[in-house]
Design a protein around this motif. Structure first.
Motif, PDB file in Angstrom:
ATOM      1  N   PHE A 144       0.831  -1.204   0.000  1.00 35.80           N
ATOM      2  CA  PHE A 144       0.000   0.000   0.000  1.00 35.80           C
ATOM      3  C   PHE A 144       0.863   1.250   0.000  1.00 35.80           C
ATOM      4  O   PHE A 144       0.641   2.175  -0.789  1.00 35.80           O
ATOM      5  CB  PHE A 144      -0.928  -0.019   1.217  1.00 35.80           C
ATOM      6  N   TRP A 145       1.839   1.309   0.903  1.00 34.60           N
ATOM      7  CA  TRP A 145       2.680   2.503   0.993  1.00 34.60           C
ATOM      8  C   TRP A 145       3.540   2.675  -0.248  1.00 34.60           C
ATOM      9  O   TRP A 145       3.753   3.811  -0.697  1.00 34.60           O
ATOM     10  CB  TRP A 145       3.538   2.462   2.253  1.00 34.60           C
ATOM     11  N   LEU A 146       4.039   1.605  -0.827  1.00 24.55           N
ATOM     12  CA  LEU A 146       4.810   1.720  -2.072  1.00 24.55           C
ATOM     13  C   LEU A 146       3.934   2.263  -3.198  1.00 24.55           C
ATOM     14  O   LEU A 146       4.365   3.111  -3.980  1.00 24.55           O
ATOM     15  CB  LEU A 146       5.408   0.364  -2.468  1.00 24.55           C
ATOM     16  N   GLY A 147       2.709   1.788  -3.274  1.00 28.52           N
ATOM     17  CA  GLY A 147       1.781   2.301  -4.285  1.00 28.52           C
ATOM     18  C   GLY A 147       1.454   3.759  -4.060  1.00 28.52           C
ATOM     19  O   GLY A 147       1.372   4.547  -5.002  1.00 28.52           O
ATOM     20  N   TRP A 148       1.292   4.142  -2.801  1.00 33.26           N
ATOM     21  CA  TRP A 148       0.979   5.546  -2.481  1.00 33.26           C
ATOM     22  C   TRP A 148       2.141   6.449  -2.850  1.00 33.26           C
ATOM     23  O   TRP A 148       1.953   7.503  -3.464  1.00 33.26           O
ATOM     24  CB  TRP A 148       0.655   5.655  -0.993  1.00 33.26           C
ATOM     25  N   GLY A 173       2.558  12.020  -9.908  1.00 36.47           N
ATOM     26  CA  GLY A 173       1.549  13.042 -10.089  1.00 36.47           C
ATOM     27  C   GLY A 173       0.131  12.526 -10.237  1.00 36.47           C
ATOM     28  O   GLY A 173      -0.725  13.225 -10.762  1.00 36.47           O
ATOM     29  N   GLN A 174      -0.130  11.330  -9.777  1.00 31.34           N
ATOM     30  CA  GLN A 174      -1.472  10.780  -9.914  1.00 31.34           C
ATOM     31  C   GLN A 174      -2.494  11.538  -9.075  1.00 31.34           C
ATOM     32  O   GLN A 174      -3.632  11.703  -9.477  1.00 31.34           O
ATOM     33  CB  GLN A 174      -1.483   9.297  -9.514  1.00 31.34           C
ATOM     34  N   PHE A 175      -2.086  12.022  -7.912  1.00 28.81           N
ATOM     35  CA  PHE A 175      -3.012  12.751  -7.053  1.00 28.81           C
ATOM     36  C   PHE A 175      -3.331  14.123  -7.634  1.00 28.81           C
ATOM     37  O   PHE A 175      -4.422  14.649  -7.445  1.00 28.81           O
ATOM     38  CB  PHE A 175      -2.464  12.877  -5.637  1.00 28.81           C
ATOM     39  N   ASP A 176      -2.381  14.718  -8.351  1.00 26.61           N
ATOM     40  CA  ASP A 176      -2.636  16.003  -8.998  1.00 26.61           C
ATOM     41  C   ASP A 176      -3.712  15.861 -10.064  1.00 26.61           C
ATOM     42  O   ASP A 176      -4.543  16.742 -10.230  1.00 26.61           O
ATOM     43  CB  ASP A 176      -1.357  16.548  -9.623  1.00 26.61           C
ATOM     44  N   VAL A 181      -6.176  13.765 -10.085  1.00 23.43           N
ATOM     45  CA  VAL A 181      -7.474  13.600  -9.418  1.00 23.43           C
ATOM     46  C   VAL A 181      -7.999  14.964  -8.975  1.00 23.43           C
ATOM     47  O   VAL A 181      -9.181  15.275  -9.132  1.00 23.43           O
ATOM     48  CB  VAL A 181      -7.344  12.628  -8.225  1.00 23.43           C
ATOM     49  N   GLU A 182      -7.124  15.780  -8.411  1.00 22.13           N
ATOM     50  CA  GLU A 182      -7.545  17.104  -7.963  1.00 22.13           C
ATOM     51  C   GLU A 182      -7.990  17.965  -9.146  1.00 22.13           C
ATOM     52  O   GLU A 182      -8.966  18.696  -9.043  1.00 22.13           O
ATOM     53  CB  GLU A 182      -6.405  17.793  -7.205  1.00 22.13           C
ATOM     54  N   ALA A 183      -7.271  17.885 -10.254  1.00 17.35           N
ATOM     55  CA  ALA A 183      -7.644  18.675 -11.430  1.00 17.35           C
ATOM     56  C   ALA A 183      -9.013  18.242 -11.950  1.00 17.35           C
ATOM     57  O   ALA A 183      -9.840  19.088 -12.307  1.00 17.35           O
ATOM     58  CB  ALA A 183      -6.587  18.527 -12.520  1.00 17.35           C
ATOM     59  N   ALA A 184      -9.274  16.952 -11.974  1.00 19.39           N
ATOM     60  CA  ALA A 184     -10.572  16.461 -12.438  1.00 19.39           C
ATOM     61  C   ALA A 184     -11.687  16.891 -11.484  1.00 19.39           C
ATOM     62  O   ALA A 184     -12.775  17.259 -11.919  1.00 19.39           O
ATOM     63  CB  ALA A 184     -10.537  14.942 -12.568  1.00 19.39           C
ATOM     64  N   LYS A 185     -11.406  16.877 -10.195  1.00 24.57           N
ATOM     65  CA  LYS A 185     -12.406  17.273  -9.210  1.00 24.57           C
ATOM     66  C   LYS A 185     -12.762  18.756  -9.369  1.00 24.57           C
ATOM     67  O   LYS A 185     -13.936  19.121  -9.371  1.00 24.57           O
ATOM     68  CB  LYS A 185     -11.887  17.000  -7.799  1.00 24.57           C
ATOM     69  N   HIS A 186     -11.750  19.590  -9.550  1.00 12.79           N
ATOM     70  CA  HIS A 186     -12.014  21.020  -9.708  1.00 12.79           C
ATOM     71  C   HIS A 186     -12.739  21.314 -11.023  1.00 12.79           C
ATOM     72  O   HIS A 186     -13.600  22.187 -11.073  1.00 12.79           O
ATOM     73  CB  HIS A 186     -10.720  21.819  -9.610  1.00 12.79           C
TER      74      HIS A 186
END
Length: 55
Positions: A20-24, A31-34, A36-41
């Motif tokens: 889990f931590w390696l994947g995170w 930049g996978q979390f970026d 997600v944030e761009a799609a949410k906004h």
């Protein structure tokens, strides 16, 4: 006294947590979390413009 099966459970839990931590960390580093944030906004802005058009 620790039962023999306890070590198997603890080792399995440790492996799952490590994966889990390696994947995170990999997702954060690439930049996978970026994304997600761009799609949410973008979705929030689309909803706002939809509401503005209705009135």
């Amino acid at each position: 006294m620790i039962l023999p099966g306890t070590w198997l459970v603890l080792a399995t839990l440790a492996v799952m947590l490590i994966l889990f931590w390696l994947g995170w960390f990999w997702a954060r580093a690439h930049g996978q979390f970026d994304d997600v944030e761009a799609a949410k906004h973008a979705m929030i802005e689309n909803e706002r413009s939809y509401r503005d058009d209705r009135f």
